[in-house]
Write a protein that holds these residues in place. Structure first.
Motif, PDB file in Angstrom:
ATOM      1  N   LEU A 199       0.829  -1.214   0.000  1.00 29.68           N
ATOM      2  CA  LEU A 199       0.000   0.000   0.000  1.00 29.68           C
ATOM      3  C   LEU A 199       0.857   1.255   0.000  1.00 29.68           C
ATOM      4  CD1 LEU A 199      -2.737  -0.895   2.656  1.00 29.68           C
ATOM      5  CD2 LEU A 199      -3.185  -0.387   0.246  1.00 29.68           C
ATOM      6  N   LYS A 200       0.317   2.303  -0.590  1.00 30.89           N
ATOM      7  CA  LYS A 200       0.933   3.623  -0.465  1.00 30.89           C
ATOM      8  C   LYS A 200       0.780   4.117   0.969  1.00 30.89           C
ATOM      9  CE  LYS A 200       0.006   4.864  -5.297  1.00 30.89           C
ATOM     10  NZ  LYS A 200      -0.688   5.816  -6.211  1.00 30.89           N
ATOM     11  N   ASP A 201       1.437   5.201   1.291  1.00 39.44           N
ATOM     12  CA  ASP A 201       1.432   5.697   2.667  1.00 39.44           C
ATOM     13  C   ASP A 201       0.047   6.088   3.153  1.00 39.44           C
ATOM     14  OD1 ASP A 201       4.142   5.305   2.856  1.00 39.44           O
ATOM     15  OD2 ASP A 201       4.667   7.391   2.394  1.00 39.44           O
ATOM     16  N   ASP A 202      -0.838   6.462   2.229  1.00 33.84           N
ATOM     17  CA  ASP A 202      -2.208   6.809   2.606  1.00 33.84           C
ATOM     18  C   ASP A 202      -3.185   5.706   2.204  1.00 33.84           C
ATOM     19  OD1 ASP A 202      -2.057   7.133  -0.107  1.00 33.84           O
ATOM     20  OD2 ASP A 202      -2.983   9.127  -0.156  1.00 33.84           O
ATOM     21  N   GLY A 203      -2.674   4.475   2.034  1.00 36.41           N
ATOM     22  CA  GLY A 203      -3.481   3.376   1.539  1.00 36.41           C
ATOM     23  C   GLY A 203      -4.452   2.805   2.561  1.00 36.41           C
ATOM     24  N   ILE A 204      -5.479   2.159   2.038  1.00 39.50           N
ATOM     25  CA  ILE A 204      -6.529   1.537   2.844  1.00 39.50           C
ATOM     26  C   ILE A 204      -6.767   0.122   2.323  1.00 39.50           C
ATOM     27  CG2 ILE A 204      -9.003   1.603   3.423  1.00 39.50           C
ATOM     28  CD1 ILE A 204      -8.844   4.648   3.282  1.00 39.50           C
ATOM     29  N   LEU A 205      -7.021  -0.803   3.239  1.00 38.82           N
ATOM     30  CA  LEU A 205      -7.374  -2.161   2.838  1.00 38.82           C
ATOM     31  C   LEU A 205      -8.670  -2.580   3.507  1.00 38.82           C
ATOM     32  CD1 LEU A 205      -6.919  -4.625   5.171  1.00 38.82           C
ATOM     33  CD2 LEU A 205      -4.576  -3.770   4.954  1.00 38.82           C
ATOM     34  N   ILE A 206      -9.337  -3.536   2.894  1.00 39.93           N
ATOM     35  CA  ILE A 206     -10.517  -4.147   3.496  1.00 39.93           C
ATOM     36  C   ILE A 206     -10.502  -5.630   3.144  1.00 39.93           C
ATOM     37  CG2 ILE A 206     -12.115  -3.815   1.554  1.00 39.93           C
ATOM     38  CD1 ILE A 206     -14.262  -3.044   3.684  1.00 39.93           C
ATOM     39  N   ALA A 207     -11.035  -6.441   4.055  1.00 39.95           N
ATOM     40  CA  ALA A 207     -11.114  -7.883   3.822  1.00 39.95           C
ATOM     41  C   ALA A 207     -12.377  -8.410   4.464  1.00 39.95           C
ATOM     42  CB  ALA A 207      -9.894  -8.602   4.404  1.00 39.95           C
ATOM     43  N   GLN A 208     -12.981  -9.413   3.846  1.00 44.83           N
ATOM     44  CA  GLN A 208     -14.116 -10.042   4.512  1.00 44.83           C
ATOM     45  C   GLN A 208     -13.580 -10.776   5.731  1.00 44.83           C
ATOM     46  OE1 GLN A 208     -15.408 -13.224   5.012  1.00 44.83           O
ATOM     47  NE2 GLN A 208     -14.337 -14.602   3.619  1.00 44.83           N
ATOM     48  N   ALA A 209     -14.296 -10.656   6.838  1.00 49.76           N
ATOM     49  CA  ALA A 209     -13.802 -11.174   8.115  1.00 49.76           C
ATOM     50  C   ALA A 209     -14.310 -12.573   8.421  1.00 49.76           C
ATOM     51  CB  ALA A 209     -14.195 -10.221   9.248  1.00 49.76           C
ATOM     52  N   SER A 210     -15.013 -13.194   7.475  1.00 50.65           N
ATOM     53  CA  SER A 210     -15.509 -14.561   7.604  1.00 50.65           C
ATOM     54  C   SER A 210     -16.658 -14.671   8.607  1.00 50.65           C
ATOM     55  CB  SER A 210     -14.384 -15.523   7.979  1.00 50.65           C
ATOM     56  OG  SER A 210     -14.879 -16.821   8.155  1.00 50.65           O
ATOM     57  N   GLU A 211     -16.503 -14.107   9.791  1.00 48.64           N
ATOM     58  CA  GLU A 211     -17.518 -14.242  10.832  1.00 48.64           C
ATOM     59  C   GLU A 211     -18.265 -12.924  11.052  1.00 48.64           C
ATOM     60  OE1 GLU A 211     -18.179 -17.036  11.911  1.00 48.64           O
ATOM     61  OE2 GLU A 211     -16.395 -18.287  11.948  1.00 48.64           O
ATOM     62  N   ASN A 212     -19.323 -12.989  11.884  1.00 44.71           N
ATOM     63  CA  ASN A 212     -19.979 -11.779  12.374  1.00 44.71           C
ATOM     64  C   ASN A 212     -20.199 -11.932  13.877  1.00 44.71           C
ATOM     65  OD1 ASN A 212     -22.759 -12.851  12.965  1.00 44.71           O
ATOM     66  ND2 ASN A 212     -22.725 -13.254  10.762  1.00 44.71           N
ATOM     67  N   VAL A 213     -20.750 -10.918  14.503  1.00 47.85           N
ATOM     68  CA  VAL A 213     -20.823 -10.911  15.965  1.00 47.85           C
ATOM     69  C   VAL A 213     -21.730 -11.994  16.526  1.00 47.85           C
ATOM     70  CG1 VAL A 213     -20.290  -8.445  16.062  1.00 47.85           C
ATOM     71  CG2 VAL A 213     -22.688  -9.180  15.999  1.00 47.85           C
ATOM     72  N   TRP A 214     -22.621 -12.548  15.701  1.00 41.51           N
ATOM     73  CA  TRP A 214     -23.545 -13.573  16.182  1.00 41.51           C
ATOM     74  C   TRP A 214     -22.979 -14.979  16.066  1.00 41.51           C
ATOM     75  CZ3 TRP A 214     -27.176 -11.719  19.068  1.00 41.51           C
ATOM     76  CH2 TRP A 214     -27.677 -10.441  18.813  1.00 41.51           C
ATOM     77  N   LEU A 215     -21.875 -15.149  15.382  1.00 33.46           N
ATOM     78  CA  LEU A 215     -21.325 -16.483  15.169  1.00 33.46           C
ATOM     79  C   LEU A 215     -20.127 -16.743  16.078  1.00 33.46           C
ATOM     80  CD1 LEU A 215     -21.704 -16.838  11.296  1.00 33.46           C
ATOM     81  CD2 LEU A 215     -23.128 -17.808  13.109  1.00 33.46           C
ATOM     82  N   SER A 221     -12.511 -10.850  17.548  1.00 33.28           N
ATOM     83  CA  SER A 221     -11.627 -10.106  18.446  1.00 33.28           C
ATOM     84  C   SER A 221     -10.169 -10.439  18.167  1.00 33.28           C
ATOM     85  CB  SER A 221     -11.974 -10.427  19.902  1.00 33.28           C
ATOM     86  OG  SER A 221     -11.134  -9.722  20.784  1.00 33.28           O
ATOM     87  N   ARG A 222      -9.878 -11.717  17.934  1.00 35.22           N
ATOM     88  CA  ARG A 222      -8.495 -12.117  17.622  1.00 35.22           C
ATOM     89  C   ARG A 222      -8.060 -11.552  16.275  1.00 35.22           C
ATOM     90  NH1 ARG A 222     -10.553 -17.073  19.520  1.00 35.22           N
ATOM     91  NH2 ARG A 222     -10.619 -17.919  17.388  1.00 35.22           N
ATOM     92  N   LEU A 223      -8.975 -11.528  15.307  1.00 34.45           N
ATOM     93  CA  LEU A 223      -8.643 -11.003  13.990  1.00 34.45           C
ATOM     94  C   LEU A 223      -8.343  -9.509  14.050  1.00 34.45           C
ATOM     95  CD1 LEU A 223      -8.324 -11.603  10.966  1.00 34.45           C
ATOM     96  CD2 LEU A 223     -10.775 -11.124  10.709  1.00 34.45           C
ATOM     97  N   VAL A 224      -9.131  -8.765  14.820  1.00 36.56           N
ATOM     98  CA  VAL A 224      -8.872  -7.339  14.990  1.00 36.56           C
ATOM     99  C   VAL A 224      -7.509  -7.127  15.642  1.00 36.56           C
ATOM    100  CG1 VAL A 224      -9.590  -5.263  16.247  1.00 36.56           C
ATOM    101  CG2 VAL A 224     -11.291  -6.613  14.999  1.00 36.56           C
TER     102      VAL A 224
END
Length: 303
Positions: A199-215, A221-224
């Motif tokens: 990434l560039k210095d002002d870059g942003i990333l996003i990824a699907q986290a597989s789970e949600n808060v109900w699962l 929490s570990r992924l964060v």
């Protein structure tokens, strides 16, 4: 392309497809009525199933897990694409890891400021099947701004990050399947470090986290924590997708600049861009980061 197999998938019985995973969502499942099996085979990397459902259109399934349906796919594609792109002040170079169905690419090229998009997909079979059975998703795969690389995303990132002559990216979107098989490496600290390097210095990333808060909120929490070991500025948001088990899907978003407020768009859609979006808008961008009190405490480990 893989040769379809004579024996049908075990996930379909008595005309119903059932998604069950004791690892990711123990004690529950999701079933869709099947009108017709369109394709079933094992590629070099994974089991692939495409079927026509009675209510959700054509459905793509990888290793027994629903990846998308024609009816609700836009809720996922728009949020994983537009949240990071509008959180960035001027994204020009975008990298998409995975996403061979083309849904993310379709959304990315809606941004007039984006000049080039690199799609890195390991399994060419997914691309070919999307062109055949998911035409509304794959429609932008051969857009003039798009370059397709049929290779491993992990290795591609390593080469980008280690080459000082290689142009870095403004936004990286990881549209992977769940953390099993070929996608398992996309949920490790080393992967976040590779994205940081690409990434560039002002870059942003996003990824699907597989789970949600109900699962599996402890996994989130570990992924964060894993992401924050590389990116101090890490947030979790979510989108609602009925055919993902429990109806929600989490997204983890990180910025190299610790001062960027990821929860608020730095740009807003033009009237023309907004007309092309069915789910995303600036208000839902902000509210997607708001979690119930109990979930916020656990995801961000604020006890």
């Amino acid at each position: 392309m893989s040769v379809p197999q004579a024996n049908g998938p075990k996930s379909i019985k008595n005309g119903w497809f059932t998604e069950i995973s004791d690892k990711h969502f123990p004690g529950q499942g999701l079933s869709l009525k099947v009108d017709e099996v369109l394709y079933y085979a094992h590629s070099e990397f994974q089991e692939i199933l495409v079927f026509k459902s009675s209510n959700w259109g054509n459905v793509l399934v990888l290793d027994g897990i629903i990846q998308c349906t024609e009816r609700d796919e836009f809720a996922y594609q728009e949020m994983i694409s537009h949240v990071p792109l509008f959180a960035h002040h001027n994204p020009k170079r975008v990298l998409v890891i995975g996403g061979g169905d083309g849904g993310v690419i379709r959304e990315v090229v809606k941004h007039s400021c984006v000049e080039s998009v690199s799609l890195v997909e390991i399994d060419s079979t997914v691309i070919e099947l999307a062109k055949q059975y998911l035409p509304n998703m794959s429609c932008a795969l051969y857009h003039e701004k798009v370059t397709i690389h049929l290779r491993d995303g992990y290795q591609y990132l390593r080469e980008v990050g280690s080459n000082p002559q290689q142009d870095k990216y403004d936004v990286i979107i990881t549209d992977s399947s769940d953390p099993d098989g070929p996608a398992e490496a996309f949920f490790q600290r080393e992967y976040f470090q590779l994205m940081n390097d690409a990434l560039k210095d002002d870059g942003i990333l996003i990824a699907q986290a597989s789970e949600n808060v109900w699962l599996d909120i402890n996994y989130l929490s570990r992924l964060v924590k894993t992401a924050r070991s590389v990116f101090e500025n890490t947030r979790y948001c979510y989108t609602t997708v009925p055919t993902y088990t429990s109806g929600q899907l989490g997204l983890i978003i990180c910025a190299k600049d610790s001062k960027v407020n990821l929860t608020k768009p730095q740009r807003t859609p033009s009237s023309e861009e907004q007309q092309l979006m069915r789910y995303y808008n600036p208000q839902i961008h902000y509210t997607s980061f708001i979690l119930p009190t109990w979930a916020d405490t656990l995801v961000y480990d604020t006890n």
